[in-house]
Enzyme design. Structure first.
Site, PDB file in Angstrom:
ATOM      1  N   CYS A  35       3.629   3.072  10.277  1.00 25.95           N
ATOM      2  CA  CYS A  35       3.090   4.414  10.009  1.00 25.95           C
ATOM      3  C   CYS A  35       1.595   4.367  10.347  1.00 25.95           C
ATOM      4  CB  CYS A  35       3.308   4.789   8.547  1.00 25.95           C
ATOM      5  SG  CYS A  35       5.052   4.810   8.115  1.00 25.95           S
ATOM      6  N   CYS A  38       5.431  -4.777   7.487  1.00 23.27           N
ATOM      7  CA  CYS A  38       6.391  -3.679   7.601  1.00 23.27           C
ATOM      8  C   CYS A  38       6.590  -3.353   9.080  1.00 23.27           C
ATOM      9  CB  CYS A  38       5.859  -2.449   6.869  1.00 23.27           C
ATOM     10  SG  CYS A  38       7.053  -1.107   6.804  1.00 23.27           S
ATOM     11  N   CYS A  65      -1.203   3.910   7.667  1.00 25.81           N
ATOM     12  CA  CYS A  65      -1.000   2.875   6.639  1.00 25.81           C
ATOM     13  C   CYS A  65      -1.464   1.513   7.134  1.00 25.81           C
ATOM     14  CB  CYS A  65       0.488   2.834   6.269  1.00 25.81           C
ATOM     15  SG  CYS A  65       0.931   1.433   5.232  1.00 25.81           S
ATOM     16  N   CYS A  97       3.156  -1.658  -8.745  1.00 29.27           N
ATOM     17  CA  CYS A  97       3.582  -1.317  -7.391  1.00 29.27           C
ATOM     18  C   CYS A  97       3.932  -2.622  -6.685  1.00 29.27           C
ATOM     19  CB  CYS A  97       2.432  -0.582  -6.699  1.00 29.27           C
ATOM     20  SG  CYS A  97       2.834  -0.122  -5.029  1.00 29.27           S
ATOM     21  N   CYS A 121      -2.905   3.425  -2.322  1.00 28.92           N
ATOM     22  CA  CYS A 121      -1.758   3.703  -1.473  1.00 28.92           C
ATOM     23  C   CYS A 121      -2.075   3.546   0.008  1.00 28.92           C
ATOM     24  CB  CYS A 121      -1.379   5.154  -1.715  1.00 28.92           C
ATOM     25  SG  CYS A 121       0.297   5.328  -2.122  1.00 28.92           S
ATOM     26  N   GLU A 133       1.043  -8.606  -1.567  1.00 26.92           N
ATOM     27  CA  GLU A 133       0.175  -8.045  -2.597  1.00 26.92           C
ATOM     28  C   GLU A 133       0.988  -7.212  -3.591  1.00 26.92           C
ATOM     29  OE1 GLU A 133      -2.942  -6.103  -0.315  1.00 26.92           O
ATOM     30  OE2 GLU A 133      -4.147  -7.906  -0.512  1.00 26.92           O
TER      31      GLU A 133
END
Ligand code: SF4
Length: 364
Positions: free
Chosen positions: A119, A115, A122, A108, A344, A95
């Site tokens: 985290c 990933c 996230c 962004c 975010c 994305e």
């Protein structure tokens, strides 16, 4: 399938041209002409690079193209933020988000499919990691955005895409070689031509790579800090177990001392009753003292099944006041694209890890 020239460095294009018989004498000029046509004018076909000879275009056309990845889906937020789902050549997905503002537009971009850093606040961290992106796939995100925004040189004097943030899916410093190739094209005056100051790389804090980033690229650096003690940061940003706060802060001090113009942006997500107390704010000022910095406070953007809640507005304001009184700028980031899950920490695609082989190059 033909290879794309997009994402090749100047040196790689040079090697390609030499192999096609271009003379050393003309090499630099030909590379510039190709760069200018792809990244400045937005050419989509080799035949559109009219500054090089017809013969060279024919030779390049034999095995190369200017093909980009494809946009599979676009969603537009009521605040005009645009999120594109891109389909890669191996059917994996990433994305990319464009955030328009009054006087600028930030893109962004993602550096990995998924990933590894997990985290806990996230959404991307919940994706099984698939792989690193290539420079071609990173640059494709920029070119596709410029296509969609009709933001090519000659169309208008006012640029819509003015800033690049590497804060999408993935940890850019775990894909340094490809990310750095792409950044060099973005900041090249004959490439995308966005100044270093307007490119920001956001990292969870891969300490050994920070010095190298400063020496080789010197773009803006943002740190996903999110907590002021190791106990909480170990949970929120688990890479902290490998590179604890003390080591991270020491590396950042060294980084800012090496060049007086450097300033760090600390990203701090506001999580209710987790990291949002006044004593957390005071501790934050203490640990970063001596580092030229700005602190972005990010109201938590919820996603399905997340275990956190966003701090109350009053608490965010009080937190921000402590930091401001200590002399730091601490803007509260306005959530953008929340309604389309583009804010975010909300990015996630449906790509799944398929085999161990697919994970090549990941460094954790
Ligand atoms: S916050 Fe960044 S580093 Fe952490 S899991 Fe999400 S994408 Fe990865």
């Amino acid at each position: 399938m033909k290879k794309s020239i997009i994402g090749l460095s100047r040196n790689q294009i040079g090697e390609l041209l030499l192999s096609l018989g271009v003379s050393e004498k003309n090499l630099k000029m030909r590379i510039s002409q190709i760069f200018h046509s792809i990244y400045f004018k937005g050419s989509k076909k080799i035949d559109e690079i009219t500054t090089i000879s017809k013969k060279l275009r024919e030779d390049l056309n034999q095995s190369y193209s200017l093909e980009r990845n494809k946009i599979k889906k676009e969603v537009v937020s009521k605040d005009k933020t645009r999120k594109w789902l891109l389909s890669l050549q191996d059917d994996k997905e990433i994305e990319t988000v464009f955030i328009p503002e009054k006087k600028r537009g930030s893109l962004c971009i993602s550096s990995q499919v998924g990933c590894t850093l997990n985290c806990s606040f996230c959404h991307t961290g919940t994706m099984p990691l698939v792989r690193n992106l290539t420079a071609f796939e990173i640059m494709s995100q920029v070119l596709l955005a410029k296509d969609e925004l009709d933001d090519w040189e000659g169309n208008s004097d006012i640029r819509k895409l003015t800033n690049i943030i590497l804060m999408g899916m993935g940890e850019p410093l775990y894909n340094y070689e490809e990310v750095s190739k792409a950044i060099k094209i973005i900041i090249d005056s004959e490439g995308i031509n966005i100044s270093k100051r307007k490119v920001t790389l956001s990292t969870a804090g891969i300490v050994p790579m920070i010095e190298r980033l400063g020496e080789e690229l010197d773009v803006g650096l943002a740190i996903s800090l999110h907590a002021v003690n190791d106990d909480i940061r170990n949970t929120l940003v688990p890479i902290n177990r490998k590179y604890p706060i003390k080591e991270l802060i020491a590396a950042l001090k060294k980084y800012t001392e090496a060049k007086s113009s450097r300033k760090i942006t600390f990203e701090y997500v506001m999580l209710k009753n987790v990291n949002d107390s006044i004593s957390d704010a005071r501790e934050l000022c203490r640990i970063i003292s001596g580092i030229p910095a700005k602190i972005n406070l990010i109201p938590f953007n919820p996603w399905p099944l997340s275990i956190y809640e966003c701090s109350d507005e009053k608490k965010i304001r009080a937190f921000s006041e402590v930091i401001t009184r200590a002399g730091y700028s601490s803007p509260v980031r306005k959530p953008r694209g929340r309604d389309i899950m583009a804010a975010c920490g909300q990015l996630v695609s449906q790509s799944k890890r398929t085999s161990r082989h697919d994970q090549g190059g990941i460094n954790v």
